[in-house]
Design a protein around this motif. Structure first.
Motif, short mmCIF file in Angstrom:
data_model
loop_
_atom_site.label_atom_id
_atom_site.label_comp_id
_atom_site.label_asym_id
_atom_site.label_seq_id
_atom_site.Cartn_x
_atom_site.Cartn_y
_atom_site.Cartn_z
N PHE A 4 0.93 -1.27 0.06
CA PHE A 4 -0.06 -0.03 -0.06
C PHE A 4 0.80 1.18 0.01
O PHE A 4 0.78 1.93 -1.02
CB PHE A 4 -0.92 0.06 1.19
N THR A 5 1.53 1.31 1.30
CA THR A 5 2.41 2.73 1.22
C THR A 5 3.35 3.04 0.14
O THR A 5 3.27 4.06 -0.46
CB THR A 5 3.00 2.66 2.84
N LEU A 8 1.51 3.62 -3.25
CA LEU A 8 1.11 4.99 -3.15
C LEU A 8 1.99 6.08 -3.43
O LEU A 8 1.91 7.16 -4.04
CB LEU A 8 0.08 5.46 -1.73
N ALA A 139 -1.93 13.08 -2.13
CA ALA A 139 -2.15 11.78 -1.48
C ALA A 139 -3.66 11.57 -1.27
O ALA A 139 -4.33 10.35 -1.24
CB ALA A 139 -1.44 11.61 -0.15
N ARG A 140 -4.30 12.55 -0.75
CA ARG A 140 -5.82 12.53 -0.55
C ARG A 140 -6.46 12.27 -1.69
O ARG A 140 -7.33 11.27 -1.55
CB ARG A 140 -6.36 14.00 0.01
N VAL A 143 -6.00 8.53 -2.48
CA VAL A 143 -6.79 7.45 -1.80
C VAL A 143 -8.35 7.69 -1.72
O VAL A 143 -8.91 7.28 -1.12
CB VAL A 143 -6.18 7.52 -0.38
N MET A 147 -7.55 7.91 4.30
CA MET A 147 -6.82 6.50 4.57
C MET A 147 -7.92 5.62 4.59
O MET A 147 -8.95 5.97 5.30
CB MET A 147 -5.71 6.61 5.57
N PRO A 148 -7.84 4.34 4.10
CA PRO A 148 -8.87 3.31 3.94
C PRO A 148 -8.94 2.79 5.20
O PRO A 148 -7.73 2.49 5.90
CB PRO A 148 -8.58 2.55 2.58
N PHE A 154 -2.82 -0.73 -2.90
CA PHE A 154 -2.72 0.41 -3.83
C PHE A 154 -2.30 -0.15 -5.22
O PHE A 154 -1.03 -0.21 -5.26
CB PHE A 154 -2.06 1.44 -3.52
N ARG A 158 -4.95 3.34 -7.75
CA ARG A 158 -6.24 3.40 -6.97
C ARG A 158 -6.18 2.30 -5.80
O ARG A 158 -5.47 1.39 -5.67
CB ARG A 158 -7.48 3.01 -7.61
N VAL A 159 -7.03 2.52 -4.54
CA VAL A 159 -7.18 1.75 -3.57
C VAL A 159 -8.07 0.61 -3.79
O VAL A 159 -9.10 0.89 -4.40
CB VAL A 159 -7.70 2.78 -2.32
N GLN A 161 -9.75 -2.33 -1.56
CA GLN A 161 -10.10 -2.86 -0.33
C GLN A 161 -10.17 -4.34 -0.62
O GLN A 161 -10.50 -5.03 -1.45
CB GLN A 161 -11.61 -2.64 0.19
#
Length: 168
Positions: A4-5, A8, A139-140, A143, A147-148, A154, A158-159, A161
């Protein structure tokens, strides 16, 4: 971190990108600040086996993701303890660990940009340990606002889940 991080952060504009049209420079390591201001000698002693195993696992499996670790507000006895435990780390990892005392400011500012450093450590960032990650505007957007919650990756900008398939 790697699912993820890092993806992103790699997708966001940053100064090391050669040009806006070139592929993003991959972000593949992280810097951490460990604040020892509230730890006692007995607490540290009780954690020794956990710390040894954590250092073994990190050195064996994730050495490439460690940018640096900065230990701040270390008590007066910590350099002695560091002398005992630094052998748990290989030389490359040891060279990425900075043990700073009660006034880490001047050295810390050479290691981490002041705008990315929390105010508690002499920086400009409005953030405390209890806070959610501090996201800039890019970043906002990436995501979807914040943050999810729960497991997510990521991927392709895109995020996604995890564990939500068929759960509507």
């Amino acid at each position: 971190m790697t699912l993820f991080t890092f993806p992103l952060c790699s997708s966001l504009p940053h100064p090391s990108s050669p040009s806006p049209t070139s592929p993003p420079t991959p972000i593949s390591s992280t810097n951490s600040i460990i604040d020892l201001s509230t730890i006692s000698f007995s607490s540290l002693w009780k954690l020794r086996h956990h710390l040894q195993e954590a250092s073994r696992l990190a050195t064996a499996n994730y050495p490439e993701t460690l940018g640096m670790v900065v230990v701040v507000n270390s008590p007066s006895y910590f350099p002695t303890i560091w002398g005992w435990i630094k052998g748990w780390f290989d030389e490359g990892t040891r060279n990425k660990i900075y043990v700073l005392g009660r006034d880490p400011g001047p050295t810390l500012h050479t290691l981490i940009d002041v705008q990315d450093l929390p105010k508690a450590y002499g920086g400009e960032l409005e953030w405390t340990f209890e806070d959610e990650p501090s996201l800039d505007e890019d970043a906002r957007k990436a995501v979807g606002g914040e943050m999810p919650r729960g497991p997510a990756v990521f991927v392709n900008g895109r995020v996604e889940q995890l564990g939500l398939v068929g759960k509507e």
